[in-house]
Motif scaffolding. Structure first.
Motif, PDB file in Angstrom:
ATOM      1  N   GLN A  67       0.826  -1.203   0.000  1.00 29.01           N
ATOM      2  CA  GLN A  67       0.000   0.000   0.000  1.00 29.01           C
ATOM      3  C   GLN A  67       0.864   1.259   0.000  1.00 29.01           C
ATOM      4  OE1 GLN A  67      -2.887   0.031   3.143  1.00 29.01           O
ATOM      5  NE2 GLN A  67      -4.015   1.761   2.307  1.00 29.01           N
ATOM      6  N   THR A  68       1.991   1.206   0.737  1.00 27.74           N
ATOM      7  CA  THR A  68       2.901   2.346   0.776  1.00 27.74           C
ATOM      8  C   THR A  68       3.502   2.608  -0.600  1.00 27.74           C
ATOM      9  OG1 THR A  68       3.477   1.837   3.062  1.00 27.74           O
ATOM     10  CG2 THR A  68       4.972   3.278   1.862  1.00 27.74           C
ATOM     11  N   VAL A  69       3.903   1.545  -1.286  1.00 28.54           N
ATOM     12  CA  VAL A  69       4.491   1.670  -2.622  1.00 28.54           C
ATOM     13  C   VAL A  69       3.480   2.258  -3.599  1.00 28.54           C
ATOM     14  CG1 VAL A  69       5.409   0.385  -4.578  1.00 28.54           C
ATOM     15  CG2 VAL A  69       6.129  -0.201  -2.258  1.00 28.54           C
ATOM     16  N   LEU A  70       2.285   1.719  -3.611  1.00 33.07           N
ATOM     17  CA  LEU A  70       1.255   2.212  -4.521  1.00 33.07           C
ATOM     18  C   LEU A  70       0.887   3.652  -4.208  1.00 33.07           C
ATOM     19  CD1 LEU A  70      -1.098  -0.909  -4.780  1.00 33.07           C
ATOM     20  CD2 LEU A  70       0.555  -0.090  -6.466  1.00 33.07           C
ATOM     21  N   GLY A  71       0.843   3.975  -2.911  1.00 32.88           N
ATOM     22  CA  GLY A  71       0.513   5.339  -2.523  1.00 32.88           C
ATOM     23  C   GLY A  71       1.561   6.336  -2.979  1.00 32.88           C
ATOM     24  N   ALA A  72       2.832   5.909  -3.002  1.00 34.10           N
ATOM     25  CA  ALA A  72       3.909   6.799  -3.441  1.00 34.10           C
ATOM     26  C   ALA A  72       3.937   6.956  -4.961  1.00 34.10           C
ATOM     27  CB  ALA A  72       5.251   6.267  -2.948  1.00 34.10           C
ATOM     28  N   LEU A  73       3.596   5.879  -5.677  1.00 35.53           N
ATOM     29  CA  LEU A  73       3.715   5.889  -7.130  1.00 35.53           C
ATOM     30  C   LEU A  73       2.467   6.382  -7.848  1.00 35.53           C
ATOM     31  CD1 LEU A  73       5.670   2.606  -7.828  1.00 35.53           C
ATOM     32  CD2 LEU A  73       6.380   4.908  -8.428  1.00 35.53           C
ATOM     33  N   ALA A  74       1.302   6.136  -7.272  1.00 34.18           N
ATOM     34  CA  ALA A  74       0.057   6.467  -7.962  1.00 34.18           C
ATOM     35  C   ALA A  74      -0.020   7.931  -8.399  1.00 34.18           C
ATOM     36  CB  ALA A  74      -1.139   6.092  -7.081  1.00 34.18           C
ATOM     37  N   PRO A  75       0.297   8.908  -7.527  1.00 34.57           N
ATOM     38  CA  PRO A  75       0.229  10.304  -7.984  1.00 34.57           C
ATOM     39  C   PRO A  75       1.196  10.595  -9.135  1.00 34.57           C
ATOM     40  CG  PRO A  75       0.374  10.189  -5.586  1.00 34.57           C
ATOM     41  CD  PRO A  75       0.660   8.820  -6.106  1.00 34.57           C
ATOM     42  N   VAL A  76       2.376   9.976  -9.099  1.00 34.43           N
ATOM     43  CA  VAL A  76       3.363  10.188 -10.163  1.00 34.43           C
ATOM     44  C   VAL A  76       2.838   9.641 -11.484  1.00 34.43           C
ATOM     45  CG1 VAL A  76       5.727   9.734 -10.912  1.00 34.43           C
ATOM     46  CG2 VAL A  76       5.232  10.063  -8.480  1.00 34.43           C
ATOM     47  N   LEU A  77       2.313   8.421 -11.451  1.00 38.02           N
ATOM     48  CA  LEU A  77       1.797   7.802 -12.673  1.00 38.02           C
ATOM     49  C   LEU A  77       0.586   8.561 -13.218  1.00 38.02           C
ATOM     50  CD1 LEU A  77       2.058   4.025 -11.645  1.00 38.02           C
ATOM     51  CD2 LEU A  77       3.623   5.354 -13.084  1.00 38.02           C
ATOM     52  N   LEU A  78      -0.261   9.054 -12.328  1.00 38.70           N
ATOM     53  CA  LEU A  78      -1.424   9.829 -12.768  1.00 38.70           C
ATOM     54  C   LEU A  78      -1.000  11.144 -13.420  1.00 38.70           C
ATOM     55  CD1 LEU A  78      -3.913   9.247  -9.808  1.00 38.70           C
ATOM     56  CD2 LEU A  78      -4.162   8.424 -12.164  1.00 38.70           C
ATOM     57  N   LEU A  79       0.044  11.773 -12.875  1.00 40.97           N
ATOM     58  CA  LEU A  79       0.549  13.009 -13.478  1.00 40.97           C
ATOM     59  C   LEU A  79       1.156  12.737 -14.857  1.00 40.97           C
ATOM     60  CD1 LEU A  79       2.215  14.908 -10.493  1.00 40.97           C
ATOM     61  CD2 LEU A  79       0.372  15.764 -11.948  1.00 40.97           C
ATOM     62  N   ILE A  80       1.893  11.620 -14.990  1.00 47.16           N
ATOM     63  CA  ILE A  80       2.453  11.257 -16.292  1.00 47.16           C
ATOM     64  C   ILE A  80       1.328  11.024 -17.302  1.00 47.16           C
ATOM     65  CG2 ILE A  80       3.695   9.444 -17.551  1.00 47.16           C
ATOM     66  CD1 ILE A  80       5.476   9.114 -15.087  1.00 47.16           C
ATOM     67  N   ALA A  81       0.300  10.297 -16.890  1.00 46.74           N
ATOM     68  CA  ALA A  81      -0.840  10.027 -17.771  1.00 46.74           C
ATOM     69  C   ALA A  81      -1.569  11.325 -18.142  1.00 46.74           C
ATOM     70  CB  ALA A  81      -1.804   9.054 -17.096  1.00 46.74           C
TER      71      ALA A  81
END
Length: 308
Positions: A2-16
């Motif tokens: 959950q910590t990993v996904l929480g850290a990466l999700a905003p980054v991936l959403l910004l890239i998208a």
């Protein structure tokens, strides 16, 4: 997890989001050059200066971290040189193409690394990314330009021009100024501190949006052997070497995480500019940038899961 996904999700959403803004011409691709210039010269230097100036490095073994960083980079380069000969004999990869594979393997996207480190480690992550940039930017400029000169360029860049380019790099200038302020024990006047802080808050979102805007999925429909080699070297072999070095040297969890992230994120967009200016295979470099950025959405979480 959950910590990993929480850290990466905003980054991936910004890239998208950046990709969508450029692809559907809500903000046309040609408009992003101004945003890139603003981020490079103003916004990112502000966030680097602010975080280095206020960072507490007393608990970090920066000497061991620097040794690990340069050790991992050296091992990667030692592996790449014979690989170039092998690629030439087996796959007929010419010198300009190998120079792009070299850049695609050794350079790193500090914007993505800083966003992930910030989400996972807060101010410590921001400060560690800034220190990593200070340690890597000069040596990576020298390495990349040397390799481009040897393998791709018909012209030669003078030592003076190379040194001047490093000295005037806005990241180097801002990090150096932040370190001087940190060491001095002085503090910025509140107005200037708020000013640089406000500028810095815009840096990461805009930089990550620009990463997404630069992705061209059309170039990825038929990834050939050269692309796959560049992909595997950057996203699999490179972080594996970094983790090996960190383990051997017994780095602390925070510095281990930062070291692996510096070698696990996709390559820097500036690699394309250098390839185009110095006679490298610019189309291959652009394809490597796009493919690594897309695939890193899978590989980076896997590396993080090993570390957290």
């Amino acid at each position: 997890m959950q910590t990993v996904l929480g850290a990466l999700a905003p980054v991936l959403l910004l890239i998208a989001t950046g990709w969508g803004l450029a692809t559907y011409r809500i903000l046309p691709r040609e408009s992003w050059s101004g945003i890139d210039t603003l981020s490079y010269w103003i916004l990112f230097p502000a966030v680097l200066f602010t975080n280095v100036a206020g960072a507490d490095f007393s608990s970090l073994d920066l000497g061991s971290y620097a040794i690990a960083l340069y050790g991992a980079l050296a091992l990667l380069c030692i592996l790449l040189v014979p690989l170039g000969r092998l690629l030439k004999s087996v796959l007929n990869v010419d010198s300009p193409s190998f120079s792009s594979i070299f850049q695609g393997t050794t350079r790193w996207n500090a914007f993505i690394a800083m966003a992930i480190a910030s989400n996972l480690m807060g101010q410590t992550g921001l400060a560690l990314t800034a220190i990593t940039m200070a340690l890597l930017i000069p040596i990576m400029n020298v390495l990349s330009i040397t390799m481009m000169t040897v393998y791709a360029s018909s012209s030669r860049l003078s030592l003076g021009a190379l040194l001047w380019g490093i000295i005037r790099n806005p990241f180097i200038v801002s990090i150096s100024a932040g370190l001087l302020l940190n060491i001095s024990g002085l503090a910025l006047p509140p107005v200037l501190a708020d000013y640089t802080s406000f500028l810095g808050r815009a840096a990461l979102p805009l930089a990550i949006l620009s990463v997404g805007a630069a992705i061209d999925l059309n170039s990825l429909r038929r990834p050939g052997p050269r692309l796959l080699v560049g992909l595997g070297m950057r996203l699999v072999i490179s972080p594996a070497i970094a983790l090996f070095v960190a383990t051997v040297l017994g780095l602390a969890p925070e510095t281990t995480l930062m070291l692996v992230m510096a070698f696990a994120v996709p390559t820097a967009a500036s690699a394309y500019v250098l390839a185009k200016q110095m006679g490298g295979n610019a189309p291959l470099m652009a394809e490597l940038l796009a493919l690594q950025t897309v695939v890193s959405a899978v590989t980076v979480p896997l590396w993080l899961l090993l570390l957290i």
